[in-house]
Write a protein that holds these residues in place. Sequence first.
Motif, mmCIF file in Angstrom:
data_model
loop_
_atom_site.group_PDB
_atom_site.id
_atom_site.type_symbol
_atom_site.label_atom_id
_atom_site.label_comp_id
_atom_site.label_asym_id
_atom_site.label_seq_id
_atom_site.Cartn_x
_atom_site.Cartn_y
_atom_site.Cartn_z
ATOM 1 N N ASP B 13 0.821 -1.213 0.000
ATOM 2 C CA ASP B 13 0.000 0.000 0.000
ATOM 3 C C ASP B 13 0.856 1.266 0.000
ATOM 4 O O ASP B 13 0.330 2.349 -0.164
ATOM 5 C CB ASP B 13 -0.949 0.010 1.203
ATOM 6 C CG ASP B 13 -0.197 -0.011 2.517
ATOM 7 O OD1 ASP B 13 0.786 -0.775 2.627
ATOM 8 O OD2 ASP B 13 -0.575 0.727 3.438
ATOM 9 N N SER B 14 2.168 1.133 0.167
ATOM 10 C CA SER B 14 3.013 2.320 0.213
ATOM 11 C C SER B 14 3.559 2.647 -1.176
ATOM 12 O O SER B 14 4.347 1.888 -1.740
ATOM 13 C CB SER B 14 4.174 2.085 1.190
ATOM 14 O OG SER B 14 5.227 2.977 0.913
ATOM 15 N N GLU B 15 3.092 3.781 -1.711
ATOM 16 C CA GLU B 15 3.563 4.207 -3.038
ATOM 17 C C GLU B 15 5.076 4.428 -2.998
ATOM 18 O O GLU B 15 5.774 4.140 -3.962
ATOM 19 C CB GLU B 15 2.858 5.508 -3.470
ATOM 20 C CG GLU B 15 1.377 5.346 -3.790
ATOM 21 C CD GLU B 15 1.129 4.463 -5.021
ATOM 22 O OE1 GLU B 15 2.054 4.286 -5.843
ATOM 23 O OE2 GLU B 15 0.004 3.930 -5.137
ATOM 24 N N ASN B 16 5.571 4.968 -1.891
ATOM 25 C CA ASN B 16 7.007 5.209 -1.761
ATOM 26 C C ASN B 16 7.787 3.905 -1.873
ATOM 27 O O ASN B 16 8.768 3.815 -2.605
ATOM 28 C CB ASN B 16 7.320 5.857 -0.412
ATOM 29 C CG ASN B 16 7.018 7.346 -0.426
ATOM 30 O OD1 ASN B 16 7.083 7.989 -1.466
ATOM 31 N ND2 ASN B 16 6.680 7.883 0.737
ATOM 32 N N LEU B 19 7.721 2.526 -5.420
ATOM 33 C CA LEU B 19 8.632 3.253 -6.311
ATOM 34 C C LEU B 19 10.087 2.881 -6.004
ATOM 35 O O LEU B 19 10.880 2.639 -6.918
ATOM 36 C CB LEU B 19 8.413 4.770 -6.157
ATOM 37 C CG LEU B 19 9.240 5.679 -7.065
ATOM 38 C CD1 LEU B 19 9.148 5.250 -8.533
ATOM 39 C CD2 LEU B 19 8.795 7.130 -6.923
ATOM 40 N N GLU B 36 1.727 -4.243 -10.099
ATOM 41 C CA GLU B 36 1.492 -3.862 -8.705
ATOM 42 C C GLU B 36 0.031 -3.749 -8.328
ATOM 43 O O GLU B 36 -0.819 -3.389 -9.123
ATOM 44 C CB GLU B 36 2.257 -2.582 -8.337
ATOM 45 C CG GLU B 36 2.107 -1.436 -9.294
ATOM 46 C CD GLU B 36 2.919 -0.216 -8.855
ATOM 47 O OE1 GLU B 36 4.162 -0.294 -8.866
ATOM 48 O OE2 GLU B 36 2.286 0.793 -8.513
ATOM 49 N N HIS B 38 -2.408 -2.591 -4.594
ATOM 50 C CA HIS B 38 -2.184 -1.714 -3.446
ATOM 51 C C HIS B 38 -2.874 -2.128 -2.159
ATOM 52 O O HIS B 38 -2.785 -1.434 -1.159
ATOM 53 C CB HIS B 38 -2.581 -0.279 -3.825
ATOM 54 C CG HIS B 38 -1.876 0.164 -5.062
ATOM 55 N ND1 HIS B 38 -2.434 0.010 -6.319
ATOM 56 C CD2 HIS B 38 -0.643 0.682 -5.244
ATOM 57 C CE1 HIS B 38 -1.572 0.442 -7.225
ATOM 58 N NE2 HIS B 38 -0.486 0.854 -6.606
#
Lengths: 317, 148
Positions: B13-16, B19, B36, B38
């Motif tokens: 769930d962490s976009e960071n 990436l 991916e 989420h």
Amino acid sequence: MKGVTKAVHDALDLASPTVEHETIQAVNEALLLGSLRQHALVEAAETANIQLREEIDEHKLTETALHRVQVQLSDQAAELEALVTERTAALTATNRQLEAVVYSLAHDLRAPLRAMQGFSELLVEEAGATLNEASRGYADRINKAAQFMDALLCDLLDFSRISQQRVELTAVDLATLVDSVLCDLQKDILRKSARVERPGPWPVVLAHTSILTQVLFNLVSNALKFVAPDVPPQVRLHTEERAGVIRVWVEDNGVGIEPNYQEQIFRLFTRLHGEKYPGTGIGLAIVRKGVERMGGQVGMESAPGEGSRFWFELRKE
Amino acid sequence: MINEKRILLLADDSENDLLLMRMAFKKVEADIALQEVHNGEEAIAYLQGVAPYSDRNHFPLPTVMLMDLNMPKKNGFDVLTWVRAQPGLKRLSIIVMTASTRTEDIERAFELGTNAFLVKPGNLDALVTMLRCLWDWIRISRFAPLDA
């Protein structure tokens, strides 16, 4: 006069009927006297009986009162015990909640740090050529600060885990464990040209493998770390046995610790040095908590400039 | 199978973190297709091939799923439980990759059928090292085909 008395006596002896009468009277008198005395004795016994009964009654009263007090006391003791149990349960619950909060806090705080550290590094990598030196320095500071904070949180997580986890003691072979810790620290040992001696002897102790590994790792890495610049560290690991208790010594030739700080250093977040010896101030708190969770004790002996001798004790298998 | 392009499904769930994992895989130069999702519900929908993941050309079944535990809606444990109950998916290789270091989480993840448990590293270099190992492992492994 003697002669007269004798004559009277002789005369009396002859008068036998009179003597008989007198004897009977004397016996009667004696009997009467005996009966009177008996009566008096019975009376005395009765009085004594009454007294005794009174005393028994009194005693019984006292006993009842005593019993009542005893019951009251034991009721109060039970009440107190219930209260203590209740309060202890409440405290344990609060403690567990606090530890859980520390855990999730440390856990959740790591996520933004990963981003700060990762992206500041990527920033320098990708835009490094267009940044001036000062700007690269800033990015580097962000990176280093984030990494330090991550180390802090990792240590805090370790501390909280050791405080919370269930600890079952098993037989742990110190020889194997010392080997594996020194193997983990091999890079550090080579980089610092340290000399590590481990004469032992290494018996089997009652411990928790992963906690004991962490305890020994922290002590040995401290021994390798806190040395004066350009002094190759010398570390000596050995044991002593006393009454079924094994004391493990970790001795170094480091900068040493002043006596007034020797208790303090085992507390959470206690640091004695600035950036010369960077650290989180959690390592020795983990050591103490870990050893305590395994039912043992820790301590140290040191003088400034003369190195330190840390020890911990565990029961022999 | 060995010549087929390997597909890695990232569930986080962490976009960071997603990436950073993409950047790290790039550094590793892994020849791998990254997909991916989420959260746990999206992960299940993807594996089921239901909308919006119904097109298997765009959303092919993964070779390996790299999954976070702490996700909204359905968490990693829910996904593990679901996957292992699906006849066509129970052979899917799942690697848990989470920030948790809790013993109970590790035990539970293995009980529910994870194939490995990784802890998210605190810095990019360590992440690159970890994903390089992971890529090497994926590269040399044989995987049982899924028939979902």
